[in-house]
Design an enzyme around this catalytic site. Structure first.
Site, PDB file in Angstrom:
ATOM      1  N   ALA A 183       0.647  -1.215   0.062  1.00 18.02           N
ATOM      2  CA  ALA A 183      -0.043   0.024  -0.031  1.00 18.02           C
ATOM      3  C   ALA A 183       1.004   1.183  -0.078  1.00 18.02           C
ATOM      4  O   ALA A 183       2.088   1.253   0.447  1.00 18.02           O
ATOM      5  CB  ALA A 183      -0.907  -0.087   1.243  1.00 18.02           C
ATOM      6  N   ASP A 184       0.253   2.358  -0.687  1.00 17.61           N
ATOM      7  CA  ASP A 184       0.895   3.571  -0.387  1.00 17.61           C
ATOM      8  C   ASP A 184       0.244   4.516   0.444  1.00 17.61           C
ATOM      9  O   ASP A 184      -0.731   4.084   1.057  1.00 17.61           O
ATOM     10  CB  ASP A 184       1.273   4.086  -1.797  1.00 17.61           C
ATOM     11  CG  ASP A 184      -0.004   4.893  -2.430  1.00 17.61           C
ATOM     12  OD1 ASP A 184      -1.128   4.739  -1.804  1.00 17.61           O
ATOM     13  OD2 ASP A 184       0.182   4.914  -3.716  1.00 17.61           O
ATOM     14  N   SER A 185       0.677   5.634   0.831  1.00 15.26           N
ATOM     15  CA  SER A 185       0.148   6.440   2.101  1.00 15.26           C
ATOM     16  C   SER A 185      -1.386   6.627   1.510  1.00 15.26           C
ATOM     17  O   SER A 185      -2.176   6.961   2.336  1.00 15.26           O
ATOM     18  CB  SER A 185       0.538   7.805   2.069  1.00 15.26           C
ATOM     19  OG  SER A 185       0.642   8.382   0.899  1.00 15.26           O
TER      20      SER A 185
END
Lengths: 78, 411
Positions: A35-37
């Site tokens: 996941a990214d932010s």
């Protein structure tokens, strides 16, 4: 496994497009599940929607792993 | 390219030359209460027989975050870069490779849906991907990330001239030395209820052919009553000539001219005397160093609106003067519908293919021309002919005009 944990894992699988067996309690959304932010923001929103709770930003910042989410929701979801 | 006719250049081109139409009735949202109930829509499927399978081009997890115009652009860029056999892997190649893909409208569907969600459930339900999945330059952003294009990262937004401006501007970036390779084009996913209502309110859309959609887009025909909206993307790989030669790249043609002009007249209507169209073609030909009479084929803007088609035709007649009878001009929008910001890009590709294959694509549904002209409008049947110089026009709302001139390159 609790009902809450099942529902959390289902959401994680759907949103991050990862295999179910990777979604372990100690799996970090960013380090282990790709996941990214922005993904984590969306995940928290999905948890809010699913469990009908509001997760304030400062609490959201502490939800880093699948287990963190399950724990928070077990405590706070009505 | 991804068009209402097919996913892919060859499949689309085949259907264009066959004189087929991509128009059909809109089923994905309610249209009973709208004056225009048709559009040229992309056929989704498993990817066989020219159908478009979004999963072939973008991870389903990513698709969820973006509007279709980004998925179409990703598909078109993948195809174009594969065809050009350009995979910038080392840093030096990457910083010399850029992207310039535009869109007329961008993610209207996502804006529409998120706006309803905001009204219904409040701001906390708005996705963090709402903004990046709608922004026009994110088509180029996604393309650059996937293909490692670290050079110029730019986008164009000039309504229906977008695709032509993108290719023209990108070719100038190469000419000016900012990049060796540019991935350029336009993309659009405008078929939503809000957009159809908006364009219908502008009185721009065809309304009289809801029961015979394939007949609705009929440029230059006296029965025309507006354009048929289309969706899709066209992307080309532009490359500095010697750079392309040195690596033995496949070359479809050379961009030899690019002209731009503004009408400064009306937000949606072209100037009655076609001054903007005339000057933009004139500028492109001057840059190309060719006379109007040397243009073998014109891919017209020709959207099938009562006003626009004849104004463009008049401008070309004025430009060509006594050579008008030499010119062959068709509107492929008769088959594809009007892809708005992607139109100029797919039509640039059609112009290049027309040169490659020695055939002018037809203007379908042209049964009774509304005006007499010496120009051959290629009614209904493709016309085999040698094409060495092709011109492609695009004119957009706001009075923005672009013309591109291409020349065949000797093998």
């Amino acid at each position: 496994m609790s009902d809450i944990a099942d529902r959390v894992k289902k959401i994680v699988v759907e949103h991050l497009g990862v295999d179910t067996d990777k979604v372990k309690d100690n799996a970090s959304f960013i380090d282990d599940l790709g996941a990214d932010s922005l993904d984590t923001v969306e995940l928290v929103m999905a948890f809010e929607e699913e469990f009908g709770v509001e997760i304030p930003d400062d609490a959201a910042e502490t939800i880093l792993t699948v287990g963190d989410a399950v724990q928070f929701l077990e405590k706070n979801a009505g | 390219m991804v068009t209402p006719l097919a996913c892919g250049v060859d499949a689309t081109w085949k259907r264009i030359l066959n004189g087929e139409s991509g128009a059909n009735r809109v089923e994905k949202f309610k249209v009973d209460d709208m004056p225009c109930q048709i559009a040229c829509q992309i056929t989704r499927g498993d990817g066989s027989n020219g159908s478009f399978n979004p999963d072939d081009w973008m991870d389903p997890k990513e698709q969820r975050k973006v509007d279709d115009f980004i998925i179409y652009a990703m598909a078109a860029a993948d195809q174009a870069l594969a065809d050009a056999d350009w995979k910038p892997e080392d840093y030096e190649d990457q910083i010399r490779s850029g992207v310039l893909v535009g869109s007329g409208i961008g993610g209207l569907e996502g804006i529409e849906k998120s706006s309803l969600l905001l009204a219904e459930k409040g701001p906390r339900r708005i996705s963090p991907f709402f903004i990046p999945g709608r922004l026009i330059n994110l088509a180029g952003g996604y393309i650059s990330i996937r293909h490692g294009l670290r050079g110029p990262n730019h986008a164009v937004v000039t309504a229906c001239s977008t695709g032509a401006h993108a290719i023209g501007d990108a070719s100038r970036l190469i000419a000016l030395g900012d990049a060796d390779v540019m991935v350029a084009g336009g993309t659009e996913s405008p078929i939503t209820r809000l957009s159809l209502a908006g364009f219908a309110a502008c009185r721009a859309l065809s309304t009289g052919y809801n029961d015979t959609p394939a007949k609705a887009s009929r440029p230059y025909d006296e029965g025309r009553d507006g354009f048929v909206m289309g969706e899709g993307a066209g992307v080309v790989v532009l490359e500095e000539y010697e750079h392309a030669r040195a690596r033995g790249a496949k070359i479809y043609g050379e961009v030899i001219g690019y002209g731009l002009s503004g009408d400064a007249y009306h937000i949606t209507a072209p100037t009655p005397d076609g001054d903007g169209a005339y000057r933009c073609m004139e500028a492109a030909l001057k840059r190309a160093g060719v006379m109007a009479g040397e243009v073998d084929y014109v891919n017209a803007h020709g959207t099938s609106t009562p006003l626009g088609d004849e104004i463009e035709l008049g401008a070309i007649q004025r430009l060509a003067g006594n050579d008008a009878a030499r010119i062959t001009m068709s509107s492929t929008k008769s088959s594809t519908g009007h892809l708005l910001g992607a139109a100029g890009a797919i039509e640039a590709i059609f112009s290049l293919l027309a040169m490659r294959d020695g055939v002018a694509p037809p203007t379908i549904n042209l049964e009774n021309p509304s005006v007499e002209t010496e120009i051959d409008l290629v009614p209904n049947k493709a016309k085999p002919m040698e094409i060495n110089v092709a011109l492609s026009n695009s004119f957009g709302f706001g009075g923005t005009n672009a013309s591109l001139v291409f020349r065949k390159v000797a093998a």
